[in-house]
Write a protein that holds these residues in place. Structure first.
Motif, PDB file in Angstrom:
ATOM      1  N   TYR A 168       0.825  -1.214   0.000  1.00  0.00           N
ATOM      2  CA  TYR A 168       0.000   0.000   0.000  1.00  0.00           C
ATOM      3  C   TYR A 168       0.858   1.264   0.000  1.00  0.00           C
ATOM      4  CZ  TYR A 168      -3.367   3.511   1.521  1.00  0.00           C
ATOM      5  OH  TYR A 168      -4.137   4.643   1.598  1.00  0.00           O
ATOM      6  N   VAL A 169       1.832   1.352   0.908  1.00  0.00           N
ATOM      7  CA  VAL A 169       2.651   2.568   0.982  1.00  0.00           C
ATOM      8  C   VAL A 169       3.515   2.725  -0.258  1.00  0.00           C
ATOM      9  CG1 VAL A 169       2.653   2.545   3.505  1.00  0.00           C
ATOM     10  CG2 VAL A 169       4.495   1.396   2.286  1.00  0.00           C
ATOM     11  N   THR A 170       3.965   1.609  -0.840  1.00  0.00           N
ATOM     12  CA  THR A 170       4.763   1.704  -2.063  1.00  0.00           C
ATOM     13  C   THR A 170       3.941   2.276  -3.203  1.00  0.00           C
ATOM     14  OG1 THR A 170       6.073  -0.202  -1.348  1.00  0.00           O
ATOM     15  CG2 THR A 170       6.207   0.415  -3.665  1.00  0.00           C
ATOM     16  N   LEU A 171       2.739   1.756  -3.393  1.00  0.00           N
ATOM     17  CA  LEU A 171       1.867   2.277  -4.444  1.00  0.00           C
ATOM     18  C   LEU A 171       1.465   3.715  -4.170  1.00  0.00           C
ATOM     19  CD1 LEU A 171      -0.436  -0.832  -4.998  1.00  0.00           C
ATOM     20  CD2 LEU A 171       1.310   0.034  -6.564  1.00  0.00           C
ATOM     21  N   TYR A 172       1.282   4.057  -2.883  1.00  0.00           N
ATOM     22  CA  TYR A 172       0.863   5.413  -2.533  1.00  0.00           C
ATOM     23  C   TYR A 172       1.928   6.437  -2.909  1.00  0.00           C
ATOM     24  CZ  TYR A 172      -0.411   9.417   0.346  1.00  0.00           C
ATOM     25  OH  TYR A 172      -0.721  10.673   0.774  1.00  0.00           O
ATOM     26  N   PHE A 173       3.170   6.182  -2.563  1.00  0.00           N
ATOM     27  CA  PHE A 173       4.224   7.170  -2.822  1.00  0.00           C
ATOM     28  C   PHE A 173       4.635   7.192  -4.297  1.00  0.00           C
ATOM     29  CE2 PHE A 173       4.960   6.698   1.807  1.00  0.00           C
ATOM     30  CZ  PHE A 173       4.925   8.033   2.144  1.00  0.00           C
ATOM     31  N   PHE A 174       4.504   6.082  -4.988  1.00  0.00           N
ATOM     32  CA  PHE A 174       4.846   6.068  -6.412  1.00  0.00           C
ATOM     33  C   PHE A 174       3.676   6.448  -7.299  1.00  0.00           C
ATOM     34  CE2 PHE A 174       8.507   3.496  -5.083  1.00  0.00           C
ATOM     35  CZ  PHE A 174       9.505   4.093  -5.850  1.00  0.00           C
ATOM     36  N   GLY A 175       2.512   6.756  -6.698  1.00  0.00           N
ATOM     37  CA  GLY A 175       1.370   7.228  -7.469  1.00  0.00           C
ATOM     38  C   GLY A 175       0.631   6.147  -8.225  1.00  0.00           C
ATOM     39  N   GLY A 176       0.757   4.901  -7.819  1.00  0.00           N
ATOM     40  CA  GLY A 176       0.079   3.813  -8.521  1.00  0.00           C
ATOM     41  C   GLY A 176      -1.124   3.273  -7.794  1.00  0.00           C
ATOM     42  N   LEU A 177      -1.607   3.994  -6.779  1.00  0.00           N
ATOM     43  CA  LEU A 177      -2.709   3.481  -5.969  1.00  0.00           C
ATOM     44  C   LEU A 177      -4.010   3.437  -6.765  1.00  0.00           C
ATOM     45  CD1 LEU A 177      -2.886   2.474  -3.076  1.00  0.00           C
ATOM     46  CD2 LEU A 177      -3.684   4.730  -2.391  1.00  0.00           C
ATOM     47  N   ASP A 178      -4.293   4.500  -7.536  1.00  0.00           N
ATOM     48  CA  ASP A 178      -5.528   4.522  -8.322  1.00  0.00           C
ATOM     49  C   ASP A 178      -5.509   3.464  -9.411  1.00  0.00           C
ATOM     50  OD1 ASP A 178      -6.438   6.615  -6.792  1.00  0.00           O
ATOM     51  OD2 ASP A 178      -5.673   8.155  -8.157  1.00  0.00           O
ATOM     52  N   SER A 179      -4.353   3.271 -10.033  1.00  0.00           N
ATOM     53  CA  SER A 179      -4.256   2.269 -11.085  1.00  0.00           C
ATOM     54  C   SER A 179      -4.446   0.861 -10.531  1.00  0.00           C
ATOM     55  CB  SER A 179      -2.888   2.367 -11.785  1.00  0.00           C
ATOM     56  OG  SER A 179      -2.717   3.644 -12.365  1.00  0.00           O
ATOM     57  N   ALA A 180      -3.841   0.598  -9.371  1.00  0.00           N
ATOM     58  CA  ALA A 180      -3.999  -0.715  -8.745  1.00  0.00           C
ATOM     59  C   ALA A 180      -5.451  -0.946  -8.329  1.00  0.00           C
ATOM     60  CB  ALA A 180      -3.074  -0.834  -7.543  1.00  0.00           C
ATOM     61  N   ALA A 181      -6.105   0.095  -7.796  1.00  0.00           N
ATOM     62  CA  ALA A 181      -7.507  -0.035  -7.408  1.00  0.00           C
ATOM     63  C   ALA A 181      -8.383  -0.309  -8.623  1.00  0.00           C
ATOM     64  CB  ALA A 181      -7.970   1.231  -6.696  1.00  0.00           C
ATOM     65  N   SER A 182      -8.105   0.379  -9.730  1.00  0.00           N
ATOM     66  CA  SER A 182      -8.871   0.141 -10.959  1.00  0.00           C
ATOM     67  C   SER A 182      -8.658  -1.277 -11.481  1.00  0.00           C
ATOM     68  CB  SER A 182      -8.469   1.163 -12.020  1.00  0.00           C
ATOM     69  OG  SER A 182      -9.124   0.910 -13.245  1.00  0.00           O
ATOM     70  N   PHE A 183      -7.415  -1.773 -11.388  1.00  0.00           N
ATOM     71  CA  PHE A 183      -7.110  -3.126 -11.851  1.00  0.00           C
ATOM     72  C   PHE A 183      -7.841  -4.168 -11.007  1.00  0.00           C
ATOM     73  CE2 PHE A 183      -4.393  -6.912 -11.487  1.00  0.00           C
ATOM     74  CZ  PHE A 183      -4.400  -7.334 -12.820  1.00  0.00           C
ATOM     75  N   LEU A 184      -7.836  -3.986  -9.683  1.00  0.00           N
ATOM     76  CA  LEU A 184      -8.522  -4.941  -8.794  1.00  0.00           C
ATOM     77  C   LEU A 184     -10.036  -4.870  -8.966  1.00  0.00           C
ATOM     78  CD1 LEU A 184      -6.449  -4.533  -5.495  1.00  0.00           C
ATOM     79  CD2 LEU A 184      -6.380  -6.448  -7.096  1.00  0.00           C
ATOM     80  N   ASP A 185     -10.553  -3.676  -9.248  1.00  0.00           N
ATOM     81  CA  ASP A 185     -11.990  -3.539  -9.430  1.00  0.00           C
ATOM     82  C   ASP A 185     -12.460  -4.220 -10.713  1.00  0.00           C
ATOM     83  OD1 ASP A 185     -14.497  -2.335  -8.447  1.00  0.00           O
ATOM     84  OD2 ASP A 185     -14.410  -1.234 -10.339  1.00  0.00           O
ATOM     85  N   ASN A 186     -11.578  -4.306 -11.708  1.00  0.00           N
ATOM     86  CA  ASN A 186     -11.935  -4.984 -12.957  1.00  0.00           C
ATOM     87  C   ASN A 186     -11.959  -6.503 -12.794  1.00  0.00           C
ATOM     88  OD1 ASN A 186     -12.207  -2.597 -14.407  1.00  0.00           O
ATOM     89  ND2 ASN A 186     -10.022  -2.536 -14.926  1.00  0.00           N
ATOM     90  N   LEU A 187     -11.265  -7.019 -11.761  1.00  0.00           N
ATOM     91  CA  LEU A 187     -11.297  -8.461 -11.488  1.00  0.00           C
ATOM     92  C   LEU A 187     -12.531  -8.756 -10.658  1.00  0.00           C
ATOM     93  CD1 LEU A 187      -7.541  -9.094 -10.563  1.00  0.00           C
ATOM     94  CD2 LEU A 187      -8.671  -9.559 -12.740  1.00  0.00           C
ATOM     95  N   ALA A 188     -13.641  -9.055 -11.322  1.00  0.00           N
ATOM     96  CA  ALA A 188     -14.918  -9.197 -10.622  1.00  0.00           C
ATOM     97  C   ALA A 188     -15.730 -10.309 -11.251  1.00  0.00           C
ATOM     98  CB  ALA A 188     -15.694  -7.881 -10.650  1.00  0.00           C
ATOM     99  N   ILE A 189     -16.615 -10.838 -10.447  1.00  0.00           N
ATOM    100  CA  ILE A 189     -17.594 -11.821 -10.907  1.00  0.00           C
ATOM    101  C   ILE A 189     -18.978 -11.296 -10.540  1.00  0.00           C
ATOM    102  CG2 ILE A 189     -16.072 -13.828 -10.804  1.00  0.00           C
ATOM    103  CD1 ILE A 189     -17.210 -14.492  -8.082  1.00  0.00           C
ATOM    104  N   SER A 190     -19.968 -11.639 -11.357  1.00  0.00           N
ATOM    105  CA  SER A 190     -21.323 -11.124 -11.155  1.00  0.00           C
ATOM    106  C   SER A 190     -22.307 -12.283 -11.080  1.00  0.00           C
ATOM    107  CB  SER A 190     -21.721 -10.182 -12.298  1.00  0.00           C
ATOM    108  OG  SER A 190     -20.831  -9.063 -12.353  1.00  0.00           O
ATOM    109  N   PHE A 191     -23.267 -12.138 -10.129  1.00  0.00           N
ATOM    110  CA  PHE A 191     -24.371 -13.081 -10.005  1.00  0.00           C
ATOM    111  C   PHE A 191     -25.660 -12.267 -10.068  1.00  0.00           C
ATOM    112  CE2 PHE A 191     -20.828 -14.879  -7.618  1.00  0.00           C
ATOM    113  CZ  PHE A 191     -20.727 -16.138  -8.203  1.00  0.00           C
ATOM    114  N   GLY A 192     -26.198 -12.142 -11.249  1.00  0.00           N
ATOM    115  CA  GLY A 192     -27.391 -11.305 -11.404  1.00  0.00           C
ATOM    116  C   GLY A 192     -27.040  -9.850 -11.158  1.00  0.00           C
TER     117      GLY A 192
END
Length: 463
Positions: A168-192
C-alpha cells in the motif's frame, strides 16, 4: 554512401517497413490496448525509469542498499554484544532494542537515501534526485510498518499485514494506488445484480481486520476490569466477559461487511440455512455451549472451586465456551466438557463456602483409657497447621473391633486447593507422635500356629 543509404531507406518505406521509433510506439499502443489504462500507466512509469538520470538514481539507490546491508550486519553484531551486557532492564526495553536490531539494515538504507537526496537536491536539479526522494519516503514508511506490525502477536496475521501495508505505501508514494484499485476492481464476478470484485473483498478484509483488532483490544481491557471487580461473582464475571466478546466480534464482522457494501439480507437467509444444517451435525458442540451458559447462570461451578468428578479431583482454572479446565494435584490438566458437568454427579467442595470436613479412622488397644485417647487425638489434630481451631476437631468411638477400640477423628480445613491427602497424612503423623509420647499402643492382628500331637508335622519335629 549516403546516396546508397537513401535508396535503401526509400525502398524500406515503399515495402512498409517501420523505423525503431515507430516500432516502439506501435508496441506501446498494443500493450496499452491489451492491459487497458492500468497497463498504460505501468508502461509510462517504466519508460520514465529508463531515462538517463533516473537510471543514475536507481544505481545510486542500489549502491546505498549494498552499503546498508554491510553496515547493518556489522552494527547488528556490535549491538547484540552490547545487549548481552545489559542486566536488570525491563523486558519491554529489551524487546524494543531487539526490534531495532533486526531492522538495522533497513534503517541504515533509509538514512543513506535521505542523506543522498538532501545533498543532490542542493547541488543539482531537483528532478535529478526526485526518484531517490520518493524511495527514501517509501523505505521510511516500510520501517514504520515494521514497528507497527510488531505489535501483532499472531505470526501469520503479522506477516500478511506487513506485506499488505508495504504494498500500500509503495503504491501510494509512487502514485500507482488509483491504477492498482482500478485493476482490482476490474477483477470481478457477477451473479445477477450482485457484483463481487477483488477490490471489494480486499476492502472487506482490511475493514473487518481493523474492527476485529479494536474489538480484541476493547475486549481485553473490559475482561481485565471485570475480573478485578470483587462485587461480581466469578461465574457472572465469566458470563459477562463471554457476552461482551460475542457482541464485539459479531458487531465487528457485520459492520465490516456492511461498510464495504455487502447486502446482509441474503447473508442472513444463508446463515439461517447453514445454522440448521450445522445444528444437526454439531449437536454435542451446541450442547456443550448451552451447558456452559447454564453453568455460568446458575453459579453451580465457578473458577477456583474444588470439585470431584468421577476419579478426577482438582480445582477449576477456567470455564470455556465448550469445556472446563481442571488442574489436579499432580499437575495434570483435564478438559471436561460442559455437558458432563451438567449431567454427571459433581462434588463441589467449595460451592457455598470453603469449609471442608475430613474424617480419619484409627484404633487403640483395649488396655488404653478411651477418654485419654480422645483427648490426645484432638490435641494432635489441633497441632497441624491447616486444621481449623475455630471449628475444633472431635473424636468419637465408633465400635469395638476384634483387637482394638475403633475411633473416628473429624477436623475442618478451609483450603481444599492445598490438597486433602497431605493434610490427612500430617494428622496421622501427629497421632503417631502423640501416641508414642503417651505410650498409647496401636494393635494389629497376631496369629499363633499350633502343631497338634500326632500330626505329621509333630512326628517330623520329634525325629
Amino acid at each position: 554512401m549516403q546516396g546508397a543509404a537513401r535508396p535503401c531507406q526509400a525502398a524500406r518505406k515503399r515495402e512498409g517497413a517501420l523505423d525503431p521509433a515507430q516500432l516502439s510506439d506501435q508496441l506501446s499502443n498494443q500493450l496499452t490496448g491489451i492491459l487497458g489504462d492500468t497497463g498504460g500507466d505501468m508502461l509510462s512509469f517504466l519508460q520514465g525509469l529508463l531515462r538517463r538520470w533516473n537510471l543514475y538514481q536507481i544505481v545510486i539507490s542500489a549502491a546505498a542498499l549494498i552499503i546498508a546491508l554491510v553496515l547493518g550486519r556489522t552494527l547488528s553484531t556490535h549491538m547484540r554484544g552490547w545487549m548481552r551486557s545489559l542486566e536488570g532492564r525491563p523486558k519491554w526495553q529489551l524487546r524494543a532494542l531487539l526490534a531495532v536490531e533486526k531492522r538495522l539494515a533497513l534503517i541504515v538504507w533509509a538514512l543513506l537515501l535521505w542523506a543522498t537526496y538532501l545533498v543532490m537536491h542542493e547541488i543539482t536539479w531537483p528532478s535529478r534526485s526526485y526518484l531517490i526522494g520518493i524511495l527514501a519516503k517509501v523505505v521510511s514508511a516500510w520501517i514504520g510498518v515494521e514497528f507497527v506490525v510488531h505489535l501483532i502477536r499472531n505470526r501469520a496475521l503479522r506477516r500478511l499485514s506487513r506485506w499488505g501495508l508495504w504494498a500500500y505505501v509503495t503504491l501510494y508514494f509512487f502514485g500507482g494506488l488509483d491504477s492498482a484499485a482500478s485493476f482490482l476492481d476490474n477483477l470481478a464476478i457477477s451473479f445477477g445484480t450482485f457484483r463481487l470484485s477483488a477490490l471489494s473483498v480486499l476492502k472487506a478484509l482490511v475493514v473487518t481486520g481493523l474492527l476485529f483488532t479494536f474489538a480484541r483490544l476493547i475486549s481485553g481491557q473490559t475482561s481485565t476490569r471485570i475480573r478485578r471487580n470483587e462485587d461480581i461473582s466469578p461465574s457472572m464475571r465469566e458470563l459477562i466477559i463471554k457476552g461482551v466478546q460475542v457482541s464485539l466480534y459479531g458487531a465487528a464482522f457485520f459492520i465490516g461487511l456492511k461498510a464495504v457494501g455487502f447486502d446482509l439480507t441474503g447473508l442472513a437467509v444463508l446463515s439461517g440455512a447453514i445454522g440448521v444444517g450445522l445444528g444437526f451435525g454439531l449437536q454435542k458442540v451446541v450442547s456443550n455451549l448451552v451447558s456452559g451458559v447454564i453453568i455460568l447462570l446458575d453459579k453451580s461451578i465457578k473458577p477456583g472451586d474444588v470439585i470431584s468428578l468421577g476419579e478426577t479431583f482438582g480445582w477449576i482454572n477456567t470455564l470455556g465456551a465448550r469445556y472446563a479446565s481442571i488442574t489436579t494435584r499432580d499437575g495434570k490438566e483435564f478438559l471436561i466438557p460442559n455437558e458432563d458437568l451438567i449431567t454427571g454427579q459433581v462434588v463441589n467442595w467449595s460451592h457455598t463456602n470453603d469449609f471442608v470436613r475430613l474424617d480419619i479412622y484409627f484404633g487403640t488397644a483395649y488396655g488404653d483409657d478411651p477418654h485419654k485417647v480422645r483427648e490426645i487425638a484432638i490435641e494432635a489434630a489441633k497441632s497441624v497447621d491447616r486444621v481449623l481451631t475455630s471449628k475444633p476437631p472431635v473424636c468419637h468411638i465408633v465400635g469395638f473391633g476384634d483387637s482394638s477400640v475403633d475411633y473416628i477423628l473429624r477436623f475442618w480445613i478451609t483450603d481444599p486447593t492445598g490438597g486433602l491427602t497431605n493434610v490427612r497424612g500430617n494428622v496421622y503423623l501427629a497421632l503417631w507422635d502423640a501416641f508414642k509420647a503417651h505410650e498409647i499402643s496401636i494393635p494389629f492382628p497376631q496369629r499363633e500356629v499350633r502343631v497338634l500331637e500326632g500330626s505329621s508335622l509333630s512326628t517330623k519335629a520329634l525325629d
